[in-house]
Design an enzyme around this catalytic site. Structure first.
Site, short mmCIF file in Angstrom:
data_model
loop_
_atom_site.label_atom_id
_atom_site.label_comp_id
_atom_site.label_asym_id
_atom_site.label_seq_id
_atom_site.Cartn_x
_atom_site.Cartn_y
_atom_site.Cartn_z
N LYS A 22 0.67 -10.27 8.15
CA LYS A 22 0.73 -8.83 8.39
C LYS A 22 -0.67 -8.39 8.81
O LYS A 22 -1.59 -8.36 8.00
CB LYS A 22 1.19 -8.07 7.15
CG LYS A 22 1.33 -6.57 7.41
CD LYS A 22 1.63 -5.78 6.15
CE LYS A 22 1.74 -4.30 6.51
NZ LYS A 22 1.57 -3.44 5.34
N TYR B 217 -1.59 -10.72 4.00
CA TYR B 217 -1.73 -9.30 4.33
C TYR B 217 -3.21 -9.01 4.60
O TYR B 217 -4.02 -9.01 3.69
CB TYR B 217 -1.19 -8.48 3.15
CG TYR B 217 -1.19 -6.98 3.32
CD1 TYR B 217 -1.45 -6.36 4.53
CD2 TYR B 217 -0.91 -6.16 2.22
CE1 TYR B 217 -1.43 -4.98 4.66
CE2 TYR B 217 -0.88 -4.78 2.33
CZ TYR B 217 -1.14 -4.19 3.55
OH TYR B 217 -1.12 -2.83 3.67
N SER C 299 0.83 -1.21 0.00
CA SER C 299 0.00 0.00 0.00
C SER C 299 0.86 1.25 0.00
O SER C 299 0.65 2.18 -0.79
CB SER C 299 -0.91 0.01 1.23
OG SER C 299 -1.64 -1.19 1.35
N THR D 65 -2.83 -5.62 9.80
CA THR D 65 -3.04 -4.17 9.82
C THR D 65 -4.47 -3.91 10.28
O THR D 65 -5.38 -3.71 9.49
CB THR D 65 -2.75 -3.55 8.44
OG1 THR D 65 -1.44 -3.95 8.03
CG2 THR D 65 -2.82 -2.04 8.50
N SER E 180 4.93 2.22 7.28
CA SER E 180 5.35 3.27 6.35
C SER E 180 6.26 4.30 7.02
O SER E 180 7.22 4.77 6.41
CB SER E 180 4.13 3.95 5.74
OG SER E 180 3.26 4.43 6.75
#
Length: 297
Positions: A165, A137, A47, A167, A208
């Protein structure tokens, strides 16, 4: 299979030039900058990397350049997820060819695929990755795919899956996943809850903002290993002050602007339809870049 993938992994940005083309020189500098700041690995083409506004050819170019530049110094995870299974497989094969350590894929989105179709999608990618472990993800806020705990448990036990992952702000679910899968490599995905994610069972994170202050996140890991909750909380608060600003500016363009002021990224632009940073935020972003450079030393 994927135990060596534990750690702090920067979700790599993708620099573009004024004409919206890949800025290969800036990409190479960004890889080196992350290596120099002590990142354990890079998560490439996700992303943060603006993968879904790039062509398949561009995504392959990014993978190739990063692999060349990293030269075995850090771990590399290639995000190869596309809505199309065939395109995901093509990227997975490229990641294997370029020497990546693992592949990753977001759940296929936009169309209301059944869960069995999701599973088949991952099986096909794993097959094309030819032995590379898969990092599933899960990012429901962007993908729109809201997996249940049972579905997550099924995905992470597919043959070839080595990591997740996660998120999500659901730390209870993070703890449940860890409890059910003690050997799974589990990444925290939201930078603003990194310390909390580690306490809930994550082995590390993919984020990020690690691109500009990865050493802070490494500091949180170190503090928690030493039982120093106070230092971990302090570092997380300092990270979150930065995140507060980036949310106002737009995270990816804000990060690129900070890296521009750090002389890492030549042009602080994202790929359209993303627009540029509002000029009113430039003084704050420049001051942040200066602060982080002084802190890093």
């Amino acid at each position: 299979m994927a135990t060596n993938l534990r750690g702090v992994m920067a979700a790599l940005l993708t620099p573009f030039d004024q004409q919206q083309a890949l800025d290969k020189a800036s990409l190479r500098r960004l890889v080196q900058f992350n290596i120099q700041q002590g990142i354990d690995g890079l998560y490439v083409g996700g992303s943060t990397g603006e993968a879904f506004v790039q062509s398949l050819s561009e995504r392959e170019q990014v993978l190739e350049i990063v692999a060349e530049e990293a030269k075995g110094k850090i771990k590399l995870i290639a995000h190869v997820g596309c809505v199309s299974t065939a395109e995901s497989q093509q990227l997975a094969a490229s990641a294997k060819r370029y020497g990546f350590d693992a592949v990753s894929a977001v759940t296929p989105f936009y169309y209301p695929f059944s869960f069995e179709e999701h599973c088949d999608h991952y099986r096909a990618i794993i097959d094309s990755a030819d032995g590379l472990p898969m990092v599933v993800y899960n990012i429901p806020a962007l993908s729109g795919v809201k997996l249940t705990l049972d579905q997550i448990n099924t995905l992470v036990t597919l043959p070839g899956v080595g990591a997740l992952k996660q998120t999500s702000g659901d730390l209870y679910q993070m703890e449940q996943i860890r409890r059910e899968h003690p050997d799974l490599v589990l990444y925290n995905g939201y930078d603003e809850i990194f310390a909390s994610g580690l306490l809930a069972g994550a082995d590390g994170g993919i984020g990020s903002t690690y691109n500009i202050m990865g050493w802070r996140y490494q500091g949180i890991v170190k503090a928690l290993k030493e039982g120093d909750i106070q230092t971990a909380q302090k570092l997380q608060t300092e990270c979150n002050k930065v995140i507060d600003l980036l949310i106002k500016t737009g995270v990816f363009r804000g990060l690129k602007t900070v890296l521009h002021y750090m002389d890492v990224v030549s042009v602080p632009l994202c790929r359209k339809p993303f627009g540029p940073v509002d000029e009113k935020y430039l003084p704050e972003l420049k001051a942040l870049a200066q602060q982080l450079m002084q802190e890093r030393g």
